[in-house]
Scaffold this motif. Structure first.
Motif, short mmCIF file in Angstrom:
data_model
loop_
_atom_site.label_atom_id
_atom_site.label_comp_id
_atom_site.label_asym_id
_atom_site.label_seq_id
_atom_site.Cartn_x
_atom_site.Cartn_y
_atom_site.Cartn_z
N UNK A 31 0.86 -1.19 0.00
CA UNK A 31 0.00 0.00 0.00
C UNK A 31 0.89 1.23 0.00
N UNK A 32 0.40 2.29 -0.63
CA UNK A 32 1.13 3.55 -0.65
C UNK A 32 0.20 4.67 -0.19
N UNK A 33 0.74 5.57 0.60
CA UNK A 33 -0.06 6.64 1.18
C UNK A 33 0.43 7.98 0.65
N UNK A 34 -0.51 8.83 0.23
CA UNK A 34 -0.15 10.14 -0.30
C UNK A 34 -1.14 11.19 0.20
N UNK A 35 -0.63 12.31 0.71
CA UNK A 35 -1.49 13.35 1.26
C UNK A 35 -1.89 14.40 0.22
N UNK A 36 -1.17 14.43 -0.93
CA UNK A 36 -1.50 15.41 -1.96
C UNK A 36 -1.81 14.73 -3.29
#
Length: 465
Positions: A31-36
């Motif tokens: 899984x990869x997490x990105x805030x923008x």
């Protein structure tokens, strides 16, 4: 119940998303997490959109110098909003491409702000929605942001960071660029070619201070020839802003005196700050050095199961370094035995006019390290392709160990050198010697022949000068 993964990556820049793809290839549930936006700063607000802007200024330069090529342009002009729009569309296209790659590789994308409250657990908040993920391994790939000057906080009006400089509402008339690294020089080059009067202030004794001294001197000479003002050994002590009007900068001169100068806009390009706050690093006991996460050769932190890559781990702050670290970390996580990265083999590029590219040690650094060196230099004025292109200014410089023939470093300034440098990077990675390079056949007519001639020059065998 929290979803469980082999690997969770926090940050989807060129380090994070490349690591995610490689992890998928190796069979890790990821899984990869990105805030923008997927792709991070590089793809959306850095490497790629700035190159789109620089391509525009390059074309505009050719338009305004069409007569040199026997061409006629009645009236060269531009629409700033369309220039910015093209740059944003390029970034958007690549952002969509990363989304497609995540889907293709079955990587779960989670939007929001991540924290690591305890080892093996990631909490992501997106508005009122909280998602928990359990992970055997976590890679921190949160990147960095522009460093502010305490007396010159970016306001998007008169004082800009790189983000503001990429989406200007108006073309600066008199632009002050604080800092002369790659970012500062690229924006200085873009705005100068588009017609702005540009001044660069650098506290050190030369611009592009990490480059070879001869490269720095050449680029400064070319910038000044183009109409820029270069203030090396100068500093900016104070900025007074008249909103919507102008900026008055108090500049410290080499003799210690100060002088007030007025500009329409200021770009602050004085480095970066790693995005390590609020991740939970302190509670986890992850070791840092001046804000950067400390890692070993395989990108492990001091806390088992937590890894770090890219800008948060320190210099060089380059996208391709982050990508390579991502591959190393993932292959180690998967049980492989990747080679540690040799920072001496990481190329650096500046896409100004002239372009600058280098890999390995400068002549000065090689001597400081105790090497006896042989140095070769070849000017593009001796290269047929460069002359035909009308881009004959610049040179290629190579530095060898005089005892073993090892290529220690290569440094270039001139046409398309950001493409040429990979030839020397491959040579360094393969540990080639001067003999290997001299016996390599280079195609004619190409700019790459200057690379060959530089090697020959180091050993007194140069042909075309």
């Amino acid at each position: 119940m929290a979803d469980s993964y082999d690997l969770v990556i926090i940050g989807s820049g060129p380090g994070g998303y490349v690591a995610a793809i490689r992890a998928s290839q190796l069979g890790l549930k990821t899984a990869i997490i990105e805030r923008e936006r997927l792709g991070g700063i590089c793809l959306n607000w850095g490497c790629i959109p700035t190159k789109a802007l620089l391509r525009t200024s390059e074309v505009y330069h050719y338009m305004t110098h069409a007569a040199s090529y026997g061409l006629t342009v009645e009236k060269a002009g531009f629409d700033l909003s369309k220039i910015v729009d093209r740059s944003r569309k390029v970034a958007g296209q690549l952002n969509a491409g990363v989304k497609g790659l995540m889907k293709k590789n079955k990587v779960t994308v989670v939007e929001g702000v991540a924290t690591v409250p305890v080892k093996g657990k990631v909490v992501v908040k997106n508005g009122d929605v909280t998602t928990e993920l359990v992970a055997k391994n976590i890679i921190l790939a949160t990147g960095a942001r522009a460093r502010d000057l305490p007396f010159a906080k970016a306001d998007g009006d008169r004082i800009w960071t790189y983000r503001h400089a990429m989406t200007p509402a108006e073309m600066p008339k008199d632009l002050l660029v604080i800092g002369s690294g790659a970012i500062g020089c690229e924006f200085a080059s873009f705005y100068s070619d588009m017609g702005a009067k540009v001044t660069i202030v650098e506290m050190l004794d030369r611009i592009l201070p990490v480059e070879d001294a001869e490269v720095s001197a050449f680029v400064q000479k070319q910038f000044e020839k183009q109409g820029m003002t270069i203030l090396a050994k100068h500093g900016v002590e104070k900025i007074d802003v008249k909103p919507g009007r102008s900026v008055t900068a108090t500049i410290k001169l080499p003799d210690g005196k100060t002088e007030a100068r007025e500009y329409s806009h200021v770009i602050v390009a004085v480095g970066i700050v790693p995005n390590t706050e609020n991740l939970g690093l302190e509670a986890l006991g992850i070791a840092t050095d001046r804000g950067h996460v400390k890692i070993d050769a395989m990108c492990r932190t001091n806390v088992e199961g937590i890894w770090a890559i890219g800008d948060i781990t320190g210099a060089p702050w380059l996208a391709h370094k982050a990508s390579h670290e991502g591959i190393i970390a993932v292959e180690a996580i998967a049980g492989g035995h990747p080679h540690a990265m040799d920072v001496r083999n990481i190329p650096g590029c500046t896409y100004s006019r002239p372009q600058v590219a280098s890999v390995g040690l400068t002549e000065a650094k090689a001597k400081e390290a105790g090497y006896e060196v042989k140095v070769g230099k070849f000017p593009f004025i001796g290269n047929g392709k460069a002359i035909a292109m009308g881009e004959a200014e610049g040179f290629v410089k190579t530095v060898f160990d005089a005892k073993t023939g090892e290529l220690l470093g290569a440094h270039m300034a001139g046409p398309e050198v950001t493409e040429l440098i990979e030839g020397y990077t491959v040579a360094k990675q393969l540990e080639t010697t001067e003999g290997d390079l001299m016996e390599t056949i280079f195609p004619h007519p190409t700019l790459s022949e200057a690379m060959h001639e530089s090697v020959l020059a180091a050993y007194g065998r140069v042909i075309h000068i």
